[in-house]
Design a protein around this motif. Sequence first.
Motif, PDB file in Angstrom:
ATOM      1  N   THR A  78      80.048  44.623  80.761  1.00 42.00           N
ATOM      2  CA  THR A  78      80.870  45.753  80.452  1.00 42.00           C
ATOM      3  C   THR A  78      81.010  46.859  82.038  1.00 42.00           C
ATOM      4  OG1 THR A  78      80.092  46.060  78.099  1.00 42.00           O
ATOM      5  CG2 THR A  78      81.179  47.902  79.046  1.00 42.00           C
ATOM      6  N   GLU A  79      79.742  46.985  82.564  1.00 35.70           N
ATOM      7  CA  GLU A  79      79.799  47.738  83.630  1.00 35.70           C
ATOM      8  C   GLU A  79      80.737  46.986  84.696  1.00 35.70           C
ATOM      9  OE1 GLU A  79      75.804  48.529  84.199  1.00 35.70           O
ATOM     10  OE2 GLU A  79      75.446  49.527  82.261  1.00 35.70           O
ATOM     11  N   PRO A  80      80.390  45.581  84.922  1.00 35.64           N
ATOM     12  CA  PRO A  80      81.160  45.093  86.251  1.00 35.64           C
ATOM     13  C   PRO A  80      82.507  45.036  85.564  1.00 35.64           C
ATOM     14  CG  PRO A  80      79.164  43.804  85.572  1.00 35.64           C
ATOM     15  CD  PRO A  80      79.248  44.761  84.731  1.00 35.64           C
ATOM     16  N   ALA A  81      83.053  44.809  84.416  1.00 31.17           N
ATOM     17  CA  ALA A  81      84.489  44.779  84.334  1.00 31.17           C
ATOM     18  C   ALA A  81      85.008  46.073  84.676  1.00 31.17           C
ATOM     19  CB  ALA A  81      84.582  44.560  82.585  1.00 31.17           C
ATOM     20  N   ALA A  82      84.368  47.222  84.378  1.00 34.64           N
ATOM     21  CA  ALA A  82      84.984  48.337  84.910  1.00 34.64           C
ATOM     22  C   ALA A  82      85.599  48.407  86.480  1.00 34.64           C
ATOM     23  CB  ALA A  82      84.163  49.559  84.689  1.00 34.64           C
ATOM     24  N   LEU A  83      84.880  47.671  87.134  1.00 39.14           N
ATOM     25  CA  LEU A  83      84.986  47.421  88.708  1.00 39.14           C
ATOM     26  C   LEU A  83      86.414  46.960  88.958  1.00 39.14           C
ATOM     27  CD1 LEU A  83      81.835  45.882  90.059  1.00 39.14           C
ATOM     28  CD2 LEU A  83      82.492  47.977  90.113  1.00 39.14           C
ATOM     29  N   LEU A  84      87.015  45.780  87.921  1.00 44.97           N
ATOM     30  CA  LEU A  84      88.258  45.477  87.851  1.00 44.97           C
ATOM     31  C   LEU A  84      89.334  46.263  87.994  1.00 44.97           C
ATOM     32  CD1 LEU A  84      86.410  42.825  87.937  1.00 44.97           C
ATOM     33  CD2 LEU A  84      88.208  41.978  86.566  1.00 44.97           C
ATOM     34  N   GLU A  85      89.186  47.392  87.305  1.00 42.88           N
ATOM     35  CA  GLU A  85      90.051  48.506  86.980  1.00 42.88           C
ATOM     36  C   GLU A  85      90.271  49.720  88.046  1.00 42.88           C
ATOM     37  OE1 GLU A  85      91.855  47.628  84.462  1.00 42.88           O
ATOM     38  OE2 GLU A  85      90.553  46.188  83.868  1.00 42.88           O
ATOM     39  N   LEU A  89      89.896  50.290  95.146  1.00 45.00           N
ATOM     40  CA  LEU A  89      89.240  49.188  95.758  1.00 45.00           C
ATOM     41  C   LEU A  89      89.927  47.864  96.420  1.00 45.00           C
ATOM     42  CD1 LEU A  89      85.735  49.213  93.831  1.00 45.00           C
ATOM     43  CD2 LEU A  89      86.084  50.276  95.964  1.00 45.00           C
ATOM     44  N   SER A  90      89.844  47.356  97.264  1.00 42.06           N
ATOM     45  CA  SER A  90      90.524  46.148  97.379  1.00 42.06           C
ATOM     46  C   SER A  90      89.939  45.054  96.402  1.00 42.06           C
ATOM     47  CB  SER A  90      90.361  45.599  98.957  1.00 42.06           C
ATOM     48  OG  SER A  90      88.977  45.268  98.994  1.00 42.06           O
ATOM     49  N   TRP A  91      90.636  44.025  96.234  1.00 43.02           N
ATOM     50  CA  TRP A  91      90.123  42.861  95.348  1.00 43.02           C
ATOM     51  C   TRP A  91      88.820  42.381  96.286  1.00 43.02           C
ATOM     52  CZ3 TRP A  91      91.172  42.495  90.706  1.00 43.02           C
ATOM     53  CH2 TRP A  91      92.492  42.980  90.329  1.00 43.02           C
ATOM     54  N   THR A  92      88.955  42.259  97.524  1.00 40.09           N
ATOM     55  CA  THR A  92      87.727  41.783  98.086  1.00 40.09           C
ATOM     56  C   THR A  92      86.451  42.895  97.903  1.00 40.09           C
ATOM     57  OG1 THR A  92      88.907  40.657  99.999  1.00 40.09           O
ATOM     58  CG2 THR A  92      86.563  41.019 100.493  1.00 40.09           C
ATOM     59  N   ASP A  93      86.469  44.113  97.993  1.00 39.39           N
ATOM     60  CA  ASP A  93      85.625  44.927  97.587  1.00 39.39           C
ATOM     61  C   ASP A  93      85.190  45.019  96.032  1.00 39.39           C
ATOM     62  OD1 ASP A  93      85.661  46.070 100.283  1.00 39.39           O
ATOM     63  OD2 ASP A  93      87.224  47.570  99.609  1.00 39.39           O
ATOM     64  N   ARG A  94      86.142  44.821  95.154  1.00 37.63           N
ATOM     65  CA  ARG A  94      85.885  44.415  93.786  1.00 37.63           C
ATOM     66  C   ARG A  94      84.940  43.231  93.742  1.00 37.63           C
ATOM     67  NH1 ARG A  94      91.560  46.000  91.131  1.00 37.63           N
ATOM     68  NH2 ARG A  94      92.300  47.046  92.852  1.00 37.63           N
ATOM     69  N   LEU A  95      85.304  42.160  94.368  1.00 34.08           N
ATOM     70  CA  LEU A  95      84.715  40.695  94.266  1.00 34.08           C
ATOM     71  C   LEU A  95      83.029  41.236  94.632  1.00 34.08           C
ATOM     72  CD1 LEU A  95      84.432  37.866  94.034  1.00 34.08           C
ATOM     73  CD2 LEU A  95      85.116  37.477  96.271  1.00 34.08           C
TER      74      LEU A  95
END
Length: 196
Positions: A78-85, A89-95
Amino acid sequence: MPADRPSPTGRFQPPEVRRRQILDAVAELLLEDGYDALTIGKAAARAGVAKGTVYLYFTSKQELLAALQARMWRRMLTEPAALLERTDLSWTDRLDALVAEWLAAERDDHELYHLLFHELGAAGGEEPMHAARDLLVRLLRDGTAAGEFDVPDPDLTADFLTHAYIGPCHHRPDQDVTAAVQTLFRRVVGAANRRD
């Protein structure tokens, strides 16, 4: 609650704090003595509450176990999924953030995770790592669609990366391997704005 007021102590804890205290106590007891030795009475004593207080929140030790598994699901998914939204952030930062979250969970809760999902069995037969892999697939697909990653097969890449990050955790548990694993992930996905 205003910052200048102390947090409640003793028997006047808010329900969410009391619930967390009970689950923390159960996690400690499970790691020390195992599931068979766990009782509601021992959980209450470790949490510093009356046995009846535990029953206000949980009706059985099976329910305590399910609540601990659910808490682990939240931490891993749940907490990491929020990062995708996070469009800021760039996709690299999300990764990178996803890797940092997972490694922190692995470092902090490795023994408990193994006990909850491998020794005692996950509710419904599923464990968070399967869903975590799906979360990574989604990140890789979206990052590739945005032109930031070069991942022809997100499913295969996610399989590799999901297993690749676990090795350093097991072989170097006393070291923070976050930066090294983030670098590995960025290289594997061909991150357009790599920092390495």
